[in-house]
Design a protein around this motif. Structure first.
Motif, mmCIF file in Angstrom:
data_model
loop_
_atom_site.group_PDB
_atom_site.id
_atom_site.type_symbol
_atom_site.label_atom_id
_atom_site.label_comp_id
_atom_site.label_asym_id
_atom_site.label_seq_id
_atom_site.Cartn_x
_atom_site.Cartn_y
_atom_site.Cartn_z
ATOM 1 N N ASP A 360 0.900 -1.126 0.170
ATOM 2 C CA ASP A 360 -0.026 -0.090 0.080
ATOM 3 C C ASP A 360 0.926 1.273 -0.039
ATOM 4 N N LEU A 361 0.990 1.908 -1.028
ATOM 5 C CA LEU A 361 1.830 3.051 -1.383
ATOM 6 C C LEU A 361 0.907 4.363 -1.172
ATOM 7 N N SER A 362 -0.040 4.333 -0.854
ATOM 8 C CA SER A 362 -1.163 5.487 -0.848
ATOM 9 C C SER A 362 -1.048 6.298 0.413
ATOM 10 N N ALA A 363 -0.499 5.585 1.431
ATOM 11 C CA ALA A 363 -0.374 6.320 2.739
ATOM 12 C C ALA A 363 0.828 7.234 2.799
ATOM 13 N N GLY A 364 1.098 7.809 4.010
ATOM 14 C CA GLY A 364 2.414 8.455 4.356
ATOM 15 C C GLY A 364 3.756 7.900 3.575
ATOM 16 N N GLY A 365 3.828 6.660 4.118
ATOM 17 C CA GLY A 365 4.910 5.759 3.740
ATOM 18 C C GLY A 365 4.449 4.309 3.409
ATOM 19 N N PRO A 366 5.338 3.505 2.746
ATOM 20 C CA PRO A 366 4.897 2.248 2.224
ATOM 21 C C PRO A 366 4.556 1.250 3.298
ATOM 22 N N ARG A 367 3.435 0.591 3.123
ATOM 23 C CA ARG A 367 3.108 -0.372 3.967
ATOM 24 C C ARG A 367 2.777 -1.763 3.270
ATOM 25 N N VAL A 368 3.010 -2.996 4.061
ATOM 26 C CA VAL A 368 2.585 -4.293 3.515
ATOM 27 C C VAL A 368 1.127 -4.913 4.167
ATOM 28 N N LEU A 369 0.516 -5.355 3.396
ATOM 29 C CA LEU A 369 -0.654 -5.748 3.857
ATOM 30 C C LEU A 369 -0.539 -7.159 4.137
ATOM 31 N N LEU A 370 -0.826 -7.429 5.669
ATOM 32 C CA LEU A 370 -0.831 -8.686 6.147
ATOM 33 C C LEU A 370 -1.991 -9.454 5.834
ATOM 34 N N ALA A 371 -1.934 -11.014 5.701
ATOM 35 C CA ALA A 371 -2.931 -11.685 5.664
ATOM 36 C C ALA A 371 -3.961 -11.642 6.842
ATOM 37 N N SER A 372 -3.432 -11.239 7.903
ATOM 38 C CA SER A 372 -4.147 -11.309 8.999
ATOM 39 C C SER A 372 -5.206 -10.102 9.074
ATOM 40 N N GLY A 373 -4.944 -9.369 8.255
ATOM 41 C CA GLY A 373 -5.992 -8.129 8.151
ATOM 42 C C GLY A 373 -5.304 -6.932 8.390
ATOM 43 N N GLY A 374 -4.170 -6.814 9.228
ATOM 44 C CA GLY A 374 -3.541 -5.403 9.508
ATOM 45 C C GLY A 374 -2.534 -5.111 8.401
#
Length: 408
Positions: A360-374
């Motif tokens: 997810d690159l749309s937020a303030g910094g890059p984030r990886v999407l976890l299978a657990s939902g977070g």
């Protein structure tokens, strides 16, 4: 009897239902396994990463014979005939012809001028010959008169009256003066006549040189192929298209080329936003748009240090990149063919990789999407089209999910 048949029918019905349920269960199991197989890639894993940069370019020949607009008295010429782009030619075949109507008209005027100059020269020579004859006659006449005056003046003084003697001496001096004058006129007028003839001869030679120059210019307006090859028509400098009949061109401008196919290379464009990502010596994989199933390997030879303005927009700039091919396919490759260039960066072994679909690159910094939902913030390294290197924030084996909600 009836009860027995009824029991038998019920048993058959139950067996059929059980068979259907078994088949549905089997299909459901296969679908789950396929789904699981498709989603298995959405995990953070270790692997070898190689950054790839995609460029667009076209084939160009480094060597070839250029057919330029010839140097004439006119700075601008018009194309009257032009060989089709890409047509094969033999040595001596016409390639381009320029409009020569003005040159032909000038040539006729020069021929008329030369004819007039020749006539003037002939007239001058005839006049010189006639005048020289008259002047030589006058000299001979004066010389005869002098000889006669000498004879008359040689009579002794005692035999003549004083007046006759003096008149004969004066006649001798007058005859000597007349002869000197006639000889001087012969010499001076001969020089003038010779000069006049020389001027007219120079005028005739000049007219002949102009005719020769005009004929050479007309011959130069038709350019022929110096050898066997393929004609590549030049591009219009302002309109972004190939030259065509009726276009105006200028002295020294390349109208067409006869490329040497063995010298084909790739001329690619590097966007200014990617400046610094490509260096000479990097390996590339090239794919012709016309033959997408075949790839050709090569290397970057040169990256221009100066950015150029794109023809599409003055806000866009690019750096020209020259790429040498390891093998040139002269059967398929032609100058001007569009090429997809994949520049291969350095390999990074044992890198932690995640699919771009799980980022997810749309937020303030890059984030990886976890299978657990977070989602977990990560620090990214270089990326390719479908994969990114993660420097920190997630560990190998972590199950991920894509942005559309599919879990790994």
């Amino acid at each position: 009897m009836v009860r027995a048949r009824t029991s038998s029918s019920v048993c058959l019905l139950l067996l059929a239902c059980l068979a259907c349920l078994a088949s549905l269960a089997g299909c459901s199991g296969e679908g789950a396994r396929a789904q699981s197989s498709r989603e298995a890639g959405l995990t953070a894993h270790r692997g070898t990463f190689r950054q790839r940069l995609i460029l667009s370019g076209e084939l160009a020949a480094e060597r070839g014979e250029a057919m330029n607009v010839p140097r004439t008295n006119s700075f601008q010429l018009t194309i009257r005939w032009l060989a089709p782009d890409g047509v094969p030619v033999k040595a001596g075949d016409p390639v381009v012809a320029f409009d020569n109507s003005q040159f032909s008209s000038d040539l006729e005027e020069k021929r008329l001028s030369a004819a007039q100059a020749g006539s003037d020269l002939a007239t001058a020579r005839a006049g010189v010959k006639t005048s020289a004859s008259e002047r030589r006659f006058n000299v001979e006449k004066a010389r005869s008169a002098l000889e006669k005056a000498k004879v008359d003046a040689a009579i002794p003084k005692d035999l003549l009256s004083l007046r006759d003697y003096q008149e004969r001496q004066l006649a001798l001096k007058r005859a000597e003066t007349d002869l000197a004058k006639a000889e001087e006129v012969l010499r001076s007028e001969s020089k003038v006549s010779d000069t006049d003839v020389q001027v007219k001869r120079i005028s005739l030679d000049k007219s002949r040189r102009e005719i020769h120059t005009a004929e050479e210019a007309i011959d130069a307006l038709s350019i022929k192929a110096p050898r066997d090859g393929m004609v590549i028509v030049g591009s219009h400098p302002f309109e972004g298209r190939k030259l065509q009949v009726g276009d105006s061109v200028w002295t020294g401008m390349a109208v067409a080329t006869l490329p040497e196919l063995s010298s084909l290379m790739v001329q690619a464009n590097l966007s200014d936003v990617d400046d610094g990502r490509i260096k000479p010596g990097m390996q590339v994989v090239c794919t012709l748009d016309a033959y997408p199933d075949t790839t050709y390997r090569g290397r970057v030879v040169d990256v221009s240090p100066v950015a150029r303005e794109s023809r599409r927009s003055p806000l866009l700039h690019y750096f020209p990149v020259r790429i040498a091919l390891e093998k040139v396919d002269t059967q398929r490759m032609r100058p001007g063919m569009s090429v997809r260039v994949e520049v291969l960066g350095e390999e990074t072994k044992d890198a932690l990789l995640v699919p771009r679909a799980a980022l997810d690159l749309s937020a303030g910094g890059p984030r990886v999407l976890l299978a657990s939902g977070g989602a977990a913030p990560v620090r990214l390294g270089p990326c390719s089209v479908d994969t990114c290197v993660v420097e920190s924030g997630v560990s190998a084996g972590t199950r991920l999910r894509s942005r559309d909600g599919r879990a790994g």
